[in-house]
Write an enzyme that holds these catalytic residues in place. Structure first.
Site, PDB file in Angstrom:
ATOM      1  N   GLU A 189     -60.536 -49.243  24.945  1.00 32.14           N
ATOM      2  CA  GLU A 189     -61.414 -49.818  25.974  1.00 32.14           C
ATOM      3  C   GLU A 189     -60.750 -51.005  26.663  1.00 32.14           C
ATOM      4  O   GLU A 189     -60.877 -51.179  27.872  1.00 32.14           O
ATOM      5  CB  GLU A 189     -62.759 -50.258  25.365  1.00 32.14           C
ATOM      6  CG  GLU A 189     -63.588 -49.147  24.744  1.00 32.14           C
ATOM      7  CD  GLU A 189     -64.169 -48.161  25.754  1.00 32.14           C
ATOM      8  OE1 GLU A 189     -63.963 -48.344  26.961  1.00 32.14           O
ATOM      9  OE2 GLU A 189     -64.820 -47.200  25.304  1.00 32.14           O
ATOM     10  N   ASP A 222     -61.120 -36.221  26.048  1.00 34.37           N
ATOM     11  CA  ASP A 222     -61.133 -36.149  27.516  1.00 34.37           C
ATOM     12  C   ASP A 222     -59.926 -36.735  28.248  1.00 34.37           C
ATOM     13  O   ASP A 222     -59.127 -36.035  28.875  1.00 34.37           O
ATOM     14  CB  ASP A 222     -62.439 -36.763  28.051  1.00 34.37           C
ATOM     15  CG  ASP A 222     -62.810 -38.123  27.436  1.00 34.37           C
ATOM     16  OD1 ASP A 222     -62.023 -38.647  26.635  1.00 34.37           O
ATOM     17  OD2 ASP A 222     -63.886 -38.663  27.777  1.00 34.37           O
ATOM     18  N   GLU A 252     -76.771 -37.581  27.263  1.00 33.70           N
ATOM     19  CA  GLU A 252     -75.488 -37.731  26.570  1.00 33.70           C
ATOM     20  C   GLU A 252     -75.006 -36.429  25.970  1.00 33.70           C
ATOM     21  O   GLU A 252     -73.818 -36.173  25.883  1.00 33.70           O
ATOM     22  CB  GLU A 252     -75.595 -38.800  25.478  1.00 33.70           C
ATOM     23  CG  GLU A 252     -75.418 -40.218  25.967  1.00 33.70           C
ATOM     24  CD  GLU A 252     -74.028 -40.520  26.516  1.00 33.70           C
ATOM     25  OE1 GLU A 252     -73.683 -39.986  27.597  1.00 33.70           O
ATOM     26  OE2 GLU A 252     -73.297 -41.291  25.891  1.00 33.70           O
ATOM     27  N   GLU A 263     -68.998 -39.988  35.389  1.00 33.72           N
ATOM     28  CA  GLU A 263     -68.122 -38.812  35.438  1.00 33.72           C
ATOM     29  C   GLU A 263     -68.588 -37.747  36.432  1.00 33.72           C
ATOM     30  O   GLU A 263     -67.770 -37.127  37.119  1.00 33.72           O
ATOM     31  CB  GLU A 263     -67.984 -38.183  34.044  1.00 33.72           C
ATOM     32  CG  GLU A 263     -67.058 -38.906  33.097  1.00 33.72           C
ATOM     33  CD  GLU A 263     -67.670 -40.151  32.474  1.00 33.72           C
ATOM     34  OE1 GLU A 263     -68.862 -40.430  32.739  1.00 33.72           O
ATOM     35  OE2 GLU A 263     -66.978 -40.851  31.724  1.00 33.72           O
ATOM     36  N   THR A 318     -58.493 -43.537  34.395  1.00 33.77           N
ATOM     37  CA  THR A 318     -59.740 -42.966  33.867  1.00 33.77           C
ATOM     38  C   THR A 318     -60.924 -43.905  34.100  1.00 33.77           C
ATOM     39  O   THR A 318     -62.068 -43.482  34.080  1.00 33.77           O
ATOM     40  CB  THR A 318     -59.598 -42.629  32.370  1.00 33.77           C
ATOM     41  OG1 THR A 318     -60.718 -41.843  31.969  1.00 33.77           O
ATOM     42  CG2 THR A 318     -59.501 -43.880  31.498  1.00 33.77           C
TER      43      THR A 318
HETATM   44  C1  DMJ Z   1     -65.308 -44.854  31.129  1.00 31.94           C
HETATM   45  O1  DMJ Z   1     -65.099 -46.049  30.483  1.00 31.94           O
HETATM   46  C2  DMJ Z   1     -64.045 -44.094  31.247  1.00 31.94           C
HETATM   47  O2  DMJ Z   1     -64.192 -43.163  32.251  1.00 31.94           O
HETATM   48  C3  DMJ Z   1     -63.628 -43.427  29.969  1.00 31.94           C
HETATM   49  O3  DMJ Z   1     -62.513 -42.589  30.105  1.00 31.94           O
HETATM   50  C4  DMJ Z   1     -64.725 -42.637  29.342  1.00 31.94           C
HETATM   51  N1  DMJ Z   1     -65.961 -42.812  29.990  1.00 31.94           N
HETATM   52  C5  DMJ Z   1     -66.377 -44.092  30.401  1.00 31.94           C
HETATM   53  C6  DMJ Z   1     -67.609 -43.973  31.264  1.00 31.94           C
HETATM   54  O4  DMJ Z   1     -68.448 -42.977  30.883  1.00 31.94           O
END
Ligand code: DMJ
Length: 934
Positions: free
Chosen positions: A147, A294, A388, A406, A492
């Site tokens: 994160e 993912d 979720e 997303e 991401t």
């Molecule tokens: C975000 O922090 C990023 O996209 C991460 O890759 C996974 N998903 C969260 C938001 O849902």
């Protein structure tokens, strides 16, 4: 099942094995050309409407960001229900979710480049100054490496990328001297100790001040990490290396990726969800494209785009082919086992996989992207947001929705690729739902339960980093943005990194490119971009035609169990294996089948029956396989039924000024009094009772008469409180927890039980609120005196009038829900109640969901209970749409088999000892499946 992605061939020659600097540019150009294509599938949206929606996004961002800055900054995140900052340590721990919070003003950093995309350069300049002035990266706090990398390092680098762009333009940021980059470098060095493992995979957490090893660090004992956690570093780390010339970051991120690639399951080419960072063993061997994996896939493809290194594309394509072969079951994406990829590991999908259609656009595989996106959109239309997790028959599995971006991301990329105005309409719906259901006076609140519309006191930083960027860009024309978005790649977390990095400081990629990839066959390189020029002009209805058959996929779906069952049995005309939902413990034939499968029934002292399987006792390897699947189904069934048997939570909605229905609190129901899901909701002003515990005759009946009485939990039974306030003339009651600081964010809701006597005399509805939710009402009384609330099963429309009319969609939904109940599966599962006299457990948070109490066994109810007629899986739904499911499965499986002649599924050849060797792994995987955290 979908064919492999390779050779889908959407057009002219691919940029195969192009020099990496050209590849990056080509990828950008592909998206650029896509924007020029417009199809006629849906009515075009006028420029005025697009501008209106763009402006609405700007206003919404101001509401979210402004409230964060006013009420929360410098805290990491805003708590939008209580209008304050979330400071770690000051709020009850939410577990892993809190590892994103490092006391480094997370939301501000995550929002930096959004400000520039939204053309708020003045605010950006202010925000950068604040980051430089206020943010401390040296806090004694344990944070998630993943994160911190995607949100903070990415945020600083995105901010730096746009700061230097603005500076070069000559108007803004003229004072800027790479300060954000210096901070990013400082943070990069703080994360490096996490990589001190023999595998090169990083530890999942690190202490920002003390690193990993020091005793003060309070971390460094972990053995496992998720695949995405270890495989989502290369973009930020490579950018940091290339911006600064310090090669070490890119080297470390590459090493971690190399290790994951080495560890892929070699026959399926899939990766598991979690891996041991010391041994490299897969800890969880289920595999999908959502939670836990993912962005590992995302970063392989994007690393190729940003860095131009062919090896990343080759890896991505290898994985992608495996995903399309095993996981993709259009329009679904379902987790499988890495070593048995024809065996589904779950019957539900998580919301994180909604990014995948966007990635498929980048890959150039438009058709499955359109299909999955449409399926997701149907789920959203049913529940307003993507829960979720949701089952393969589109019921809610985990009801939260933390405003994840997303789906908006995929919508944006699909619009870019197709130019189909349909996707603008989708974006409009997302905006409307956010304003209608998530907007609160102090920002936007996550949904605690999409079914009731209740809120959670959180607004995650990714909401500002991603959601507003994608929504704004969806409606923006090129001239609405002050720079060329095509010159950047999205991380991401939607941070922007410039593609020119591909030609800067490239020594690392040269140094580390292994010979394994230097002589690759051209066939390893698929298209990276859809050639929309060729695809759409010839067929403007292309996307619409793909969507059309999926329009009713959610509403008309029938309950599905395990999607993939052993197909060859059907083909050969053999009897289909016994399904868990059909099982009756009193049926001798079933008991015989169980025996053949190596499953034994153990009668427990308390009357329950336990199922245990020993594969070695199965009659054959096929029977052992069937037994395995049966056990898996039984575990899932138990879990599902436990949920279905629980009363759903209720909602307390504050409807008076200035809330106007915008704040919805999660409430526990009562086992007595009217059932709010069947009766009309109760609306009224609130008043505190005297005595506040409501345990004796009220001394202030005039104050509560005709109102909803507030009483405090404790000192007597819930039913007694209800009778006392009813006698005083109250029309409803809210019991507020006396345990200070308790909250439905951290404690499982429960239902208020009766007092063991007949409670038919209680005619008023009663709901329970934890202390934190209760204090929102008490604070409102202090501030506004007159506070009106609505007690209901589901939040009602939030317009200022708050009229009582039910929305047609709600009616449909309740009809659907009753249909679901009628066809729910029957073997009754054991609910181990640990109730106090006054309460019984309701919903547990996802992290505590577990499929069964025992490690290798499923507990079911006594035989006499299971003898009730089992649900017929061919039972038609109320609208008569469900037909012979197994027949459909048969047809589907034949098609799948035909399209995949090389899929080996001949388990007859598998000796029993090899099944046994896998056995423990399977059991472990099943246990872990539902413990999954998003
Ligand atoms: C975000 O922090 C990023 O996209 C991460 O890759 C996974 N998903 C969260 C938001 O849902």
């Amino acid at each position: 099942m979908g064919a492999a992605g390779g050779g889908r061939g959407y057009g002219s020659p691919a940029p195969q094995r192009a020099p990496w600097n050209l590849v990056a540019a080509t990828a950008a150009l592909c998206l650029l050309s896509a924007t020029s294509v417009r199809t006629a599938a849906a009515a075009p949206m006028s420029r005025e409407e697009k501008q209106r929606l763009g402006n609405q996004v700007l206003e919404m961002f101001d509401h979210a960001y402004g409230n964060y800055m006013e009420h929360a900054y410098p805290a990491d995140e805003l708590m939008p229900l209580t209008c304050r900052g979330r400071v770690r340590g000051q709020e009850p721990s939410r577990g892993d979710v809190d590892d994103a919070l490092g006391k480094f003003s997370l939301t501000l950093i995550d929002s930096l480049d959004t400000l520039v995309v939204l053309n708020k350069t003045k605010e950006f300049e202010d925000a950068v100054r604040k980051v430089l002035r206020d943010v401390n990266l040296d806090n004694d706090v344990v944070v998630s490496v993943f994160e911190t990398n995607i949100r903070v390092l990415g945020g600083l680098l995105g901010g730096h990328s746009l700061a230097i762009m603005l500076k070069e333009k000559g108007e803004h940021m003229q004072w800027y001297n790479d300060e954000l980059l210096q901070m990013a470098k400082q943070l990069g060095y703080k994360l490096l100790p996490a990589f001190n493992t023999t595998s090169g995979l990083p530890y999942p957490r690190i202490n920002l001040k003390f690193g990993i090893r020091k005793p003060e660090a309070r971390t460094g004992t972990e053995t496992d990490t998720c695949t995405a956690c270890a495989g989502t570093l290369i973009l930020e780390f490579a950018a940091l290396s290339r911006f600064t010339g310090a090669t070490i970051f890119e080297e470390y991120a590459r090493k971690a990726l190399d290790f994951l690639w080495e560890k892929r399951q070699r026959s399926s080419n899939l990766v598991g969800v979690t891996i041991n960072i010391h041994t490299g063993d897969w800890v969880r061997k289920d595999s999908g494209v959502g939670a836990g994996i993912d962005s590992y896939y995302e970063y392989l493809l994007k690393a190729y785009v940003l860095l131009g290194d062919d090896s990343f594309l080759e890896r991505f394509n290898t994985h992608y082919n495996a995903i399309m072969r095993y996981i993709s079951q259009p329009p679904l994406l379902l987790d499988v086992h890495i070593h048995k990829p024809m065996l589904n590991a779950r019957t539900w999908m998580d919301a994180l996989l909604a990014f995948f259609p966007g990635l498929q656009v980048l890959k150039g595989d438009i058709r499955p992207a359109i299909e999955t996106h449409e399926m997701l959109y149907q789920v959203i239309k049913k529940h307003n947001f993507l829960p979720e997790a949701f089952t393969t028959d589109f019921r809610v599995h985990w009801a939260q929705h933390p405003l994840r971006p997303e789906f908006a991301e995929s919508t944006y990329f699909l619009y870019k690729a197709t130019g189909d105005p349909y996707y603008l309409e989708v974006g409009k719906t997302l905006i409307e739902n956010l304003n209608k259901y998530a907007r609160v006076p102090c920002g936007f609140a996550a949904m605690k339960d999409v079914r009731t519309g209740s809120h959670e006191d959180r607004m995650d930083s990714f909401f500002l980093a991603e959601m507003f960027k994608y929504l704004y860009l969806l409606f923006a024309d090129k001239e609405d943005i002050i720079f060329d978005i095509e010159d950047y790649i999205f991380t991401t977390e939607a941070h922007l990194l410039p593609l020119w990095l591909s030609t800067t400081n490239q020594s690392i990629s040269k140094k580390n490119t292994t010979s394994e990839y230097t002589e690759l066959d051209d066939s390893n390189f698929d298209w990276t971009c859809p050639n929309t020029q060729i695809l759409f002009p010839h067929d403007p209805l292309y996307a619409q035609r793909i969507r059309e058959p999926l329009k009713n996929v959610v509403d008309k779906s029938c309950p599905r169990g395990i999607i993939r069952v052993r197909e060859e049995s059907f083909r050969s005309g053999a009897k289909p294996p016994l399904r868990a939902r059909d099982f009756m413990a009193t049926n001798p034939e079933h008991l015989e089948i169980l025996k053949k499968m190596g499953v034994s029934l153990i009668h427990l002292k308390d009357g329950r029956v336990q199922l245990v399987q020993h594969a070695i006792q199965a009659a054959s390897s096929i029977d052992a396989e069937d037994g395995l699947r049966f056990m898996q189904e039984m575990i899932e069934l138990s879990s599902q039924q436990q949920k279905e048997q629980q009363l759903p939570p209720r909602a307390v909605q504050i409807v008076s000024h200035p809330f106007f229905g915008r704040v919805v609190l999660t409430a526990g129901p009562a086992q007595f009094g009217p059932d709010l899901s069947k009766h009309k909701e109760t609306r009224g002003f609130v008043a505190s009772s005297k005595p506040y515990n409501g345990c004796s005759e009220l001394t202030n009946p005039e104050a509560v008469m005709g109102k909803i009485a507030l009483v405090q939990r404790g000192q007597c039974m819930f039913a007694e409180k209800a009778r006392n306030i009813q006698n005083a003339g109250a029309i409803g009651g809210i019991v507020i927890d006396d345990n200070e600081g308790s909250s439905s964010d951290t404690a499982p809701l429960f239902q208020m039980a009766g007092d063991g006597k007949d409670t038919d005399d209680i005619k008023i509805p009663m709901l329970f609120l934890f202390s934190k939710e209760g204090s929102i009402i008490l604070d409102a009384i202090r501030e506004y005196e007159e506070v009106e609330v609505l007690l209901s099963d589901k939040a009602k429309d939030r317009d200022p009038e708050m009229d009582n009319e039910e929305q047609p969609s709600s009616e449909n939904e309740s009809q659907n829900q009753s249909a679901e109940q009628i066809i729910s599966i029957s073997p009754t599962v054991d609910l181990v109640d640990q109730e106090t006299p006054e309460e019984s457990s309701l919903n547990s948070p996802p992290e505590s969901l577990s499929p069964a109490d025992t490690e290798d066994a499923a507990n079911i109810s006594p035989p006499e209970q299971t003898s009730s007629p089992p649900a017929n899986h061919e039972t038609p739904s109320l609208d008569g749409e469900c037909t012979d499911l197994d027949h459909q499965l048969e047809e589907q499986s034949e098609t799948e088999e035909n399209s995949n002649p090389d899929v080996s599924w001949d388990k007859k050849a598998q000796p029993i000892d090899s099944i046994l060797a896998d056995w423990n792994e399977d059991i472990e995987a099943f246990e872990m499946m539902e413990k999954d955290e998003l």
